[in-house]
Write a protein that holds these residues in place. Structure first.
Motif, short mmCIF file in Angstrom:
data_model
loop_
_atom_site.label_atom_id
_atom_site.label_comp_id
_atom_site.label_asym_id
_atom_site.label_seq_id
_atom_site.Cartn_x
_atom_site.Cartn_y
_atom_site.Cartn_z
N THR A 159 0.82 -1.22 0.00
CA THR A 159 0.00 0.00 0.00
C THR A 159 0.85 1.27 0.00
OG1 THR A 159 -0.22 0.04 2.41
CG2 THR A 159 -1.96 -1.09 1.19
N CYS A 160 2.17 1.13 0.13
CA CYS A 160 3.06 2.30 0.02
C CYS A 160 2.86 2.96 -1.33
CB CYS A 160 4.51 1.87 0.19
SG CYS A 160 5.70 3.11 -0.37
N ILE A 161 2.59 4.27 -1.31
CA ILE A 161 2.31 4.99 -2.56
C ILE A 161 3.52 5.79 -3.06
CG2 ILE A 161 -0.19 5.13 -2.29
CD1 ILE A 161 0.19 7.92 -1.05
N GLY A 162 4.66 5.60 -2.41
CA GLY A 162 5.88 6.28 -2.88
C GLY A 162 5.82 7.79 -2.79
N CYS A 163 5.16 8.30 -1.74
CA CYS A 163 4.98 9.75 -1.64
C CYS A 163 6.24 10.46 -1.17
CB CYS A 163 3.82 10.07 -0.70
SG CYS A 163 4.10 9.59 1.02
N GLY A 164 7.05 9.78 -0.37
CA GLY A 164 8.29 10.39 0.12
C GLY A 164 8.16 11.07 1.47
N ALA A 165 6.99 10.98 2.10
CA ALA A 165 6.82 11.63 3.42
C ALA A 165 7.78 11.06 4.44
CB ALA A 165 5.38 11.45 3.90
N CYS A 166 8.09 9.76 4.32
CA CYS A 166 9.02 9.12 5.26
C CYS A 166 10.39 9.78 5.18
CB CYS A 166 9.11 7.62 4.98
SG CYS A 166 9.28 7.19 3.24
N VAL A 167 10.82 10.10 3.97
CA VAL A 167 12.13 10.75 3.76
C VAL A 167 12.08 12.17 4.33
CG1 VAL A 167 13.77 11.57 2.02
CG2 VAL A 167 12.59 9.38 1.71
N ALA A 168 10.98 12.89 4.04
CA ALA A 168 10.86 14.28 4.49
C ALA A 168 10.78 14.36 6.01
CB ALA A 168 9.63 14.92 3.87
N SER A 174 16.34 9.47 5.39
CA SER A 174 16.47 8.05 5.05
C SER A 174 15.24 7.57 4.29
CB SER A 174 16.62 7.23 6.34
OG SER A 174 16.44 5.86 6.05
N ALA A 175 15.48 6.70 3.33
CA ALA A 175 14.37 6.14 2.53
C ALA A 175 14.09 4.69 2.93
CB ALA A 175 14.72 6.22 1.05
N MET A 176 14.54 4.30 4.13
CA MET A 176 14.46 2.87 4.46
C MET A 176 13.04 2.37 4.65
SD MET A 176 17.92 2.08 6.56
CE MET A 176 17.87 0.32 6.43
N LEU A 177 12.10 3.22 5.05
CA LEU A 177 10.72 2.74 5.18
C LEU A 177 10.15 2.44 3.80
CD1 LEU A 177 8.64 2.18 7.46
CD2 LEU A 177 7.58 4.34 6.86
N PHE A 178 10.40 3.34 2.86
CA PHE A 178 9.94 3.13 1.48
C PHE A 178 10.59 1.87 0.89
CE2 PHE A 178 11.37 3.78 -2.96
CZ PHE A 178 10.14 3.69 -3.60
N VAL A 179 11.91 1.78 0.98
CA VAL A 179 12.60 0.63 0.37
C VAL A 179 12.22 -0.66 1.12
CG1 VAL A 179 14.83 -0.31 -0.34
CG2 VAL A 179 14.49 2.16 -0.35
N GLY A 180 12.07 -0.56 2.44
CA GLY A 180 11.65 -1.72 3.21
C GLY A 180 10.28 -2.23 2.75
N PRO A 226 1.43 8.27 5.41
CA PRO A 226 -0.04 8.31 5.25
C PRO A 226 -0.68 6.94 5.14
CG PRO A 226 1.05 8.94 3.20
CD PRO A 226 2.12 8.82 4.25
N LYS A 227 0.10 5.93 4.84
CA LYS A 227 -0.46 4.58 4.68
C LYS A 227 -0.15 3.68 5.86
CE LYS A 227 -2.27 5.77 0.93
NZ LYS A 227 -3.74 5.90 0.84
N GLY A 228 0.45 4.23 6.92
CA GLY A 228 0.71 3.43 8.12
C GLY A 228 1.69 2.29 7.88
N ILE A 229 2.65 2.50 6.98
CA ILE A 229 3.66 1.45 6.74
C ILE A 229 4.48 1.27 8.01
CG2 ILE A 229 5.69 0.78 5.36
CD1 ILE A 229 3.12 0.78 3.70
N SER A 230 4.62 0.01 8.44
CA SER A 230 5.23 -0.29 9.73
C SER A 230 6.76 -0.37 9.64
CB SER A 230 4.67 -1.63 10.23
OG SER A 230 5.49 -2.16 11.21
N LEU A 231 7.41 0.00 10.77
CA LEU A 231 8.87 -0.14 10.87
C LEU A 231 9.31 -1.59 10.72
CD1 LEU A 231 9.71 2.21 13.91
CD2 LEU A 231 10.26 2.62 11.52
N GLU A 232 8.38 -2.53 10.92
CA GLU A 232 8.74 -3.94 10.74
C GLU A 232 9.31 -4.20 9.35
OE1 GLU A 232 5.35 -6.41 11.45
OE2 GLU A 232 5.10 -5.66 13.49
N ASN A 233 8.88 -3.37 8.39
CA ASN A 233 9.39 -3.56 7.03
C ASN A 233 10.87 -3.23 6.92
OD1 ASN A 233 6.95 -4.31 5.33
ND2 ASN A 233 6.20 -2.52 6.45
N ILE A 234 11.33 -2.27 7.74
CA ILE A 234 12.77 -1.96 7.75
C ILE A 234 13.54 -3.13 8.35
CG2 ILE A 234 14.55 -0.44 8.68
CD1 ILE A 234 12.63 1.87 8.53
#
Ligand code: SF4
Ligand code: FES
Length: 248
Positions: A159-168, A174-180, A226-234
């Motif tokens: 469900t990650c939409i690649g918005c970049g909020a995690c980086v901002a 770091s982009a580790m949540l997105f890449v994770g 915005p999509k509640g992607i969990s740190l577990e993915n990292i």
């Protein structure tokens, strides 16, 4: 509602840029944040000024393009929504609202509030393909059994939409949540295991080459996603990376 907007204006990537103040009156609380910017731009165009450039497409939380940093937070004050899903009722009459682009070395500003997030595309491209046979007859959906928990976790990661909020949101950009998330959505499924070793090594390598910072476990990315992607993915990506390094 009558508001003061402090908006980042920057002509191009080489321009220094600066904050500019705008007054906007009679804003309906039911307007979306982007509709409010549309109204401002109509007023600027009517006066012969240059409208504020900002990114948007779906305006329903799907495409991830509406990357605005509002009052110091990616996508504004509310959780689990994108900027296009933010409404003016989240603000008060008389407020001053600061609007900036997402800031990271790997997201250079193109103009005003628009940043170049093609670094995310390059990381995804580095991940390559998955091996699924799409020729011949339709394959039975149950031909490859998938554990329900793994299927759910893979879907959540996807469900990650690649918005970049995690980086901002991250002090290290770091982009580790997105890449994770992008590693996990395939790593959890049997179809994604075939290229899993190369995929995680290539994506992490590309992530580093694009200039993203390292994760220091502050968790701001998870809070602002915005999509509640969990740190577990990292954590999963780190395990995948370690095991891929050993295999190689
Ligand atoms: S992990 Fe969340 S914040 Fe980061 S790009 Fe994906 S949806 Fe956006
Ligand atoms: S415009 Fe598509 S997610 Fe906001």
């Amino acid at each position: 509602m009558n508001l003061t907007l402090k908006i980042w204006r920057q002509n191009n990537a080489n321009d220094k840029g600066k904050m500019v103040d705008y007054k906007i009156n009679d804003v309906s609380p039911d307007m979306s944040f982007l509709e409010m910017l549309d109204v401002l731009n109509n007023e600027l165009i009517t006066k012969g000024d240059t409208p504020v450039a900002f990114d948007h497409d779906c305006r329903e939380g799907i495409c991830g393009s509406c990357s605005l940093f509002i009052n110091g937070r990616p996508h504004g004050p509310d959780r689990y929504i994108t900027t296009c899903q933010l409404h003016m009722r989240s603000f008060n009459d008389g407020d001053t609202i600061t609007i900036e682009p997402f800031r990271a070395t790997a997201f250079p500003v193109i103009k005003d509030l628009i940043v170049d997030r093609s670094s995310f595309d390059k990381v995804q491209h580095a991940g390559g393909f998955i091996s699924v046979n799409t020729s011949g007859n339709t394959i039975d959906a149950n031909a490859i059994p998938v554990n329900k928990h793994d299927a759910d976790d893979a879907f959540s990661a996807a469900t990650c939409i690649g918005c970049g909020a995690c980086v901002a949101a991250c002090k290290n950009a770091s982009a580790m949540l997105f890449v994770g998330a992008k590693v996990s959505q395939f790593a959890l499924l049997p179809q994604g295991r075939i290229e899993a070793t190369d995929r995680v090594l290539n994506m992490v390598k590309q992530m580093d080459e694009e200039g993203f910072g390292n994760c220091t476990n502050t968790g701001a990315c998870e809070v602002e996603c915005p999509k509640g992607i969990s740190l577990e993915n990292i954590a999963r990506m780190n395990r995948e990376y370690l095991s891929a390094t050993v295999k190689k």
